[in-house]
Design a protein around this motif. Structure first.
Motif: not given
Lengths: 191, 191
Positions: B4-31
């Motif tokens: 469950a903790r791992s799943e939650a972490r995964r969801a958190e990462i995806l949410q962060a990725a969506v935010e980074v994409i929104a702010e910086r676009g495809y190229r700026g969305a680095s790992l």
């Protein structure tokens, strides 16, 4: 004279690029592979095309010139809806160049990509050409009541969008048949 | 519990990725940028998503789940043509994720790309869903005489193709209006 020689070399490079793309696809079409085919060093090739993107954009421009019968981009010239269908038939026989177009179009929407300007301007021209084609076919209103200007981006979008579906599943997606179905839609029915 | 903790972490990462994409676009969305936002090392992030492509595919899968109301991909579930128009309206307000989709789709048609399978399967599903939507709206024949199965790839192609035109010229291309014009075409006229 030097200029004519340079032009001839440029044309030779573009021809080699088309061949390399056809044989090895988008990823395999490296500057090194193209240089080798025309007997240039990679450094020598860079004199004509400073980057892979610049070379590929030139290949796509050349294709556009051929596909429009050597006419200018902005002229609606030789296009008719049935010729567009033939162009789609033809594209279905050259996956390498369609893949190059589709991959580069995808890259071009990212920030600061060198092909962005090419695609932005190309779409501007293609929409204008498609509107002229539709006006020649239907007059000021399509059977659906849409204007040629409203339908032009859709005609363009269908051609591009079908290419992605076809490249990913060539056995499943019959791109020429799908495009003809879209023409049926534009005509308002199976007349 | 660890799961469950791992799943939650995964969801958190995806949410962060969506935010980074929104702010910086495809190229700026680095790992690296995504890892920083969730307080992980890049090494820690690689435990969840081994490549940038894997992370972006997961982001697109998550978007699909949200967009279809949390339902399964294969169910035609909540979709109707007017809801598709609303989805296009919504997409016009989130260029970052649309850019990510379009750029990754472009890459996916190249040889051996890690997102190829995702897009190939996704299209298979989307065409089936769109055929079901069209059948629910029109029955076995559209006003044009096309079957839902013949029109489904066109509906899909228009949505994807318009996104490229819009991303390249957001001031010129009114994506939601263009999509509604396509719905008019499907309905056979301005009824």
């Amino acid at each position: 004279m030097a200029r004519a020689r340079s032009e001839a070399r440029r044309a030779e490079i573009l021809q080699a690029a088309v061949e390399v793309i056809a044989e090895r696809g988008y990823r395999g079409a490296s500057l090194g592979a193209v240089a080798e085919r025309v007997g240039l060093t990679q450094q020598g090739l860079l004199h004509y095309f400073p980057t892979k993107e610049a070379l590929l954009v030139a290949v796509l421009e050349e294709r556009d010139r051929w596909d429009t019968g050597g006419g200018s981009h902005t002229s609606a010239g030789p296009w008719r809806l049935d010729l567009l269908a033939s162009l789609v038939d033809y594209n279905a026989m050259r996956p390498g160049i369609v893949q190059t177009f589709s991959a580069l179009l995808g890259e071009s929407v990212t920030e600061g990509h060198p092909a962005r300007e090419f695609f932005t301007e190309r779409y501007e021209q293609v929409r204008a050409e498609m509107a002229a084609v539709l006006r020649a076919e239907f007059g000021d209103r399509l059977p659906s009541g849409l204007t040629p200007e409203a339908a032009a981006p859709l005609l363009t979008a269908v051609m591009d969008g079908l290419q992605y579906q076809w490249l990913l599943a060539p056995e499943t997606v019959d791109m020429p048949a799908a495009f003809r179905a879209f023409l049926t839609l534009l005509h308002g029915g199976q007349a």
